[in-house]
Scaffold this motif. Structure first.
Motif, PDB file in Angstrom:
ATOM      1  N   PHE A   1      28.698  29.521 -26.273  1.00 47.78           N
ATOM      2  CA  PHE A   1      28.205  28.438 -25.426  1.00 47.78           C
ATOM      3  C   PHE A   1      27.652  27.338 -26.313  1.00 47.78           C
ATOM      4  CE2 PHE A   1      25.209  26.249 -22.723  1.00 47.78           C
ATOM      5  CZ  PHE A   1      25.761  26.311 -21.460  1.00 47.78           C
ATOM      6  N   GLY A   2      27.913  26.104 -25.960  1.00 43.86           N
ATOM      7  CA  GLY A   2      27.339  24.995 -26.714  1.00 43.86           C
ATOM      8  C   GLY A   2      28.115  23.719 -26.511  1.00 43.86           C
ATOM      9  N   LYS A   3      27.676  22.683 -27.165  1.00 39.99           N
ATOM     10  CA  LYS A   3      28.384  21.402 -27.051  1.00 39.99           C
ATOM     11  C   LYS A   3      29.804  21.555 -27.573  1.00 39.99           C
ATOM     12  CE  LYS A   3      24.917  17.978 -26.611  1.00 39.99           C
ATOM     13  NZ  LYS A   3      24.669  16.577 -26.772  1.00 39.99           N
ATOM     14  N   VAL A   4      30.734  20.899 -26.899  1.00 35.33           N
ATOM     15  CA  VAL A   4      32.118  20.903 -27.341  1.00 35.33           C
ATOM     16  C   VAL A   4      32.172  20.227 -28.705  1.00 35.33           C
ATOM     17  CG1 VAL A   4      34.436  20.025 -26.852  1.00 35.33           C
ATOM     18  CG2 VAL A   4      33.020  20.910 -24.978  1.00 35.33           C
ATOM     19  N   THR A   5      32.826  20.871 -29.653  1.00 38.58           N
ATOM     20  CA  THR A   5      32.913  20.325 -31.008  1.00 38.58           C
ATOM     21  C   THR A   5      34.072  19.338 -31.113  1.00 38.58           C
ATOM     22  OG1 THR A   5      34.424  22.028 -31.818  1.00 38.58           O
ATOM     23  CG2 THR A   5      32.038  22.506 -31.957  1.00 38.58           C
ATOM     24  N   ASP A   6      34.030  18.529 -32.162  1.00 35.84           N
ATOM     25  CA  ASP A   6      35.133  17.601 -32.418  1.00 35.84           C
ATOM     26  C   ASP A   6      36.441  18.361 -32.602  1.00 35.84           C
ATOM     27  OD1 ASP A   6      33.386  15.457 -32.288  1.00 35.84           O
ATOM     28  OD2 ASP A   6      33.178  15.274 -34.463  1.00 35.84           O
ATOM     29  N   GLU A   7      36.375  19.493 -33.291  1.00 34.34           N
ATOM     30  CA  GLU A   7      37.579  20.294 -33.524  1.00 34.34           C
ATOM     31  C   GLU A   7      38.161  20.814 -32.207  1.00 34.34           C
ATOM     32  OE1 GLU A   7      38.845  24.488 -35.631  1.00 34.34           O
ATOM     33  OE2 GLU A   7      37.186  23.366 -36.502  1.00 34.34           O
ATOM     34  N   GLN A   8      37.308  21.352 -31.338  1.00 36.38           N
ATOM     35  CA  GLN A   8      37.788  21.824 -30.034  1.00 36.38           C
ATOM     36  C   GLN A   8      38.431  20.677 -29.263  1.00 36.38           C
ATOM     37  OE1 GLN A   8      33.942  23.345 -28.798  1.00 36.38           O
ATOM     38  NE2 GLN A   8      34.771  25.417 -28.623  1.00 36.38           N
ATOM     39  N   ALA A   9      37.745  19.552 -29.213  1.00 39.26           N
ATOM     40  CA  ALA A   9      38.245  18.401 -28.461  1.00 39.26           C
ATOM     41  C   ALA A   9      39.583  17.927 -29.005  1.00 39.26           C
ATOM     42  CB  ALA A   9      37.226  17.270 -28.488  1.00 39.26           C
ATOM     43  N   SER A  10      39.741  17.947 -30.318  1.00 39.77           N
ATOM     44  CA  SER A  10      40.992  17.512 -30.931  1.00 39.77           C
ATOM     45  C   SER A  10      42.152  18.421 -30.534  1.00 39.77           C
ATOM     46  CB  SER A  10      40.826  17.480 -32.447  1.00 39.77           C
ATOM     47  OG  SER A  10      42.032  17.105 -33.062  1.00 39.77           O
ATOM     48  N   VAL A  11      41.930  19.727 -30.607  1.00 40.50           N
ATOM     49  CA  VAL A  11      42.976  20.687 -30.235  1.00 40.50           C
ATOM     50  C   VAL A  11      43.309  20.559 -28.755  1.00 40.50           C
ATOM     51  CG1 VAL A  11      43.487  23.162 -29.971  1.00 40.50           C
ATOM     52  CG2 VAL A  11      42.434  22.316 -32.080  1.00 40.50           C
ATOM     53  N   TRP A  12      42.287  20.486 -27.921  1.00 35.03           N
ATOM     54  CA  TRP A  12      42.513  20.387 -26.474  1.00 35.03           C
ATOM     55  C   TRP A  12      43.205  19.086 -26.114  1.00 35.03           C
ATOM     56  CZ3 TRP A  12      36.856  22.080 -25.227  1.00 35.03           C
ATOM     57  CH2 TRP A  12      36.723  23.456 -25.480  1.00 35.03           C
ATOM     58  N   SER A  13      42.868  18.026 -26.831  1.00 37.88           N
ATOM     59  CA  SER A  13      43.493  16.730 -26.578  1.00 37.88           C
ATOM     60  C   SER A  13      44.974  16.760 -26.945  1.00 37.88           C
ATOM     61  CB  SER A  13      42.772  15.642 -27.366  1.00 37.88           C
ATOM     62  OG  SER A  13      43.336  14.387 -27.092  1.00 37.88           O
ATOM     63  N   ALA A  14      45.293  17.361 -28.077  1.00 30.02           N
ATOM     64  CA  ALA A  14      46.687  17.429 -28.534  1.00 30.02           C
ATOM     65  C   ALA A  14      47.562  18.189 -27.542  1.00 30.02           C
ATOM     66  CB  ALA A  14      46.753  18.092 -29.904  1.00 30.02           C
ATOM     67  N   ASN A  15      46.972  19.174 -26.879  1.00 32.50           N
ATOM     68  CA  ASN A  15      47.713  20.005 -25.928  1.00 32.50           C
ATOM     69  C   ASN A  15      47.469  19.613 -24.472  1.00 32.50           C
ATOM     70  OD1 ASN A  15      48.568  21.646 -28.097  1.00 32.50           O
ATOM     71  ND2 ASN A  15      46.685  22.825 -27.979  1.00 32.50           N
ATOM     72  N   ASP A  16      46.562  18.671 -24.236  1.00 39.42           N
ATOM     73  CA  ASP A  16      46.046  18.367 -22.894  1.00 39.42           C
ATOM     74  C   ASP A  16      45.776  19.678 -22.140  1.00 39.42           C
ATOM     75  OD1 ASP A  16      44.968  16.710 -20.991  1.00 39.42           O
ATOM     76  OD2 ASP A  16      46.884  16.231 -20.039  1.00 39.42           O
ATOM     77  N   ALA A  17      45.043  20.547 -22.822  1.00 36.64           N
ATOM     78  CA  ALA A  17      44.734  21.879 -22.308  1.00 36.64           C
ATOM     79  C   ALA A  17      44.017  21.800 -20.963  1.00 36.64           C
ATOM     80  CB  ALA A  17      43.859  22.619 -23.320  1.00 36.64           C
ATOM     81  N   VAL A  18      44.278  22.792 -20.134  1.00 36.86           N
ATOM     82  CA  VAL A  18      43.636  22.880 -18.825  1.00 36.86           C
ATOM     83  C   VAL A  18      42.382  23.737 -18.950  1.00 36.86           C
ATOM     84  CG1 VAL A  18      43.924  23.660 -16.436  1.00 36.86           C
ATOM     85  CG2 VAL A  18      45.835  22.580 -17.645  1.00 36.86           C
ATOM     86  N   HIS A  19      41.334  23.295 -18.269  1.00 38.02           N
ATOM     87  CA  HIS A  19      40.042  23.983 -18.307  1.00 38.02           C
ATOM     88  C   HIS A  19      39.518  24.207 -16.897  1.00 38.02           C
ATOM     89  CE1 HIS A  19      40.253  22.348 -22.346  1.00 38.02           C
ATOM     90  NE2 HIS A  19      39.290  23.170 -22.685  1.00 38.02           N
ATOM     91  N   TRP A  20      38.754  25.270 -16.761  1.00 36.85           N
ATOM     92  CA  TRP A  20      37.915  25.415 -15.578  1.00 36.85           C
ATOM     93  C   TRP A  20      36.681  24.564 -15.846  1.00 36.85           C
ATOM     94  CZ3 TRP A  20      39.209  27.312 -11.079  1.00 36.85           C
ATOM     95  CH2 TRP A  20      40.225  28.258 -10.994  1.00 36.85           C
ATOM     96  N   VAL A  21      36.215  23.832 -14.861  1.00 37.28           N
ATOM     97  CA  VAL A  21      35.033  22.992 -15.034  1.00 37.28           C
ATOM     98  C   VAL A  21      34.092  23.139 -13.845  1.00 37.28           C
ATOM     99  CG1 VAL A  21      36.290  21.301 -16.425  1.00 37.28           C
ATOM    100  CG2 VAL A  21      36.062  20.939 -13.987  1.00 37.28           C
ATOM    101  N   VAL A  22      32.821  22.943 -14.123  1.00 42.44           N
ATOM    102  CA  VAL A  22      31.799  22.898 -13.077  1.00 42.44           C
ATOM    103  C   VAL A  22      30.660  22.033 -13.607  1.00 42.44           C
ATOM    104  CG1 VAL A  22      30.623  25.031 -13.815  1.00 42.44           C
ATOM    105  CG2 VAL A  22      30.435  24.254 -11.435  1.00 42.44           C
ATOM    106  N   VAL A  23      30.068  21.265 -12.723  1.00 41.01           N
ATOM    107  CA  VAL A  23      28.974  20.371 -13.094  1.00 41.01           C
ATOM    108  C   VAL A  23      27.641  21.038 -12.797  1.00 41.01           C
ATOM    109  CG1 VAL A  23      27.846  18.161 -12.602  1.00 41.01           C
ATOM    110  CG2 VAL A  23      30.355  18.304 -12.667  1.00 41.01           C
ATOM    111  N   VAL A  24      26.776  21.033 -13.804  1.00 41.56           N
ATOM    112  CA  VAL A  24      25.359  21.377 -13.653  1.00 41.56           C
ATOM    113  C   VAL A  24      24.650  20.180 -14.249  1.00 41.56           C
ATOM    114  CG1 VAL A  24      23.511  22.989 -14.180  1.00 41.56           C
ATOM    115  CG2 VAL A  24      25.832  23.848 -13.864  1.00 41.56           C
ATOM    116  N   SER A  25      24.417  19.209 -13.411  1.00 42.64           N
ATOM    117  CA  SER A  25      23.929  17.900 -13.843  1.00 42.64           C
ATOM    118  C   SER A  25      22.748  18.022 -14.800  1.00 42.64           C
ATOM    119  CB  SER A  25      23.537  17.076 -12.628  1.00 42.64           C
ATOM    120  OG  SER A  25      23.252  15.765 -12.994  1.00 42.64           O
TER     121      SER A  25
END
Length: 104
Positions: free
Chosen positions: A68-92
């Protein structure tokens, strides 16, 4: 309503608020620092619930384990390259993101 019933209702509400989204729709939350990674090893709804009740001790355990933690630059880069699908939920003010896996 008992405390147990209230917890159950809150978890059910969070479950109804989850959705699958491609990373391209989540990048703005990452850019603003609001995207939090939730490992596929964790239950997303439970993580959201623990955030909502401010269970800092458990959240610290997850963070120490790298679950658990802030999304890292590395994670974001990989997910962006693949436009990976995620489960999401907002806890404002946070948006919890969990990569879709065969476990989900």
């Amino acid at each position: 309503m008992t405390a147990s019933n209230l917890e159950e209702v809150n978890r059910a509400k969070l479950n109804l608020e989850t959705a699958q989204m491609p990373w391209s729709e989540m990048q703005r939350y990452f850019a603003s620092g609001a995207a939090l990674f939730v490992s596929p090893d964790l239950d997303l709804v439970e993580a959201a619930y623990q955030m909502s009740v401010d269970n800092a001790a458990l959240i610290r355990q997850w963070m120490a384990a790298g679950q658990f933690g802030k999304v890292t630059d590395e994670q974001a880069s990989v997910w962006s390259a693949n436009d990976a699908v995620h489960w999401v939920v907002v806890v404002s003010p946070w948006v919890l993101v969990q990569p879709v896996s065969s476990k989900n």
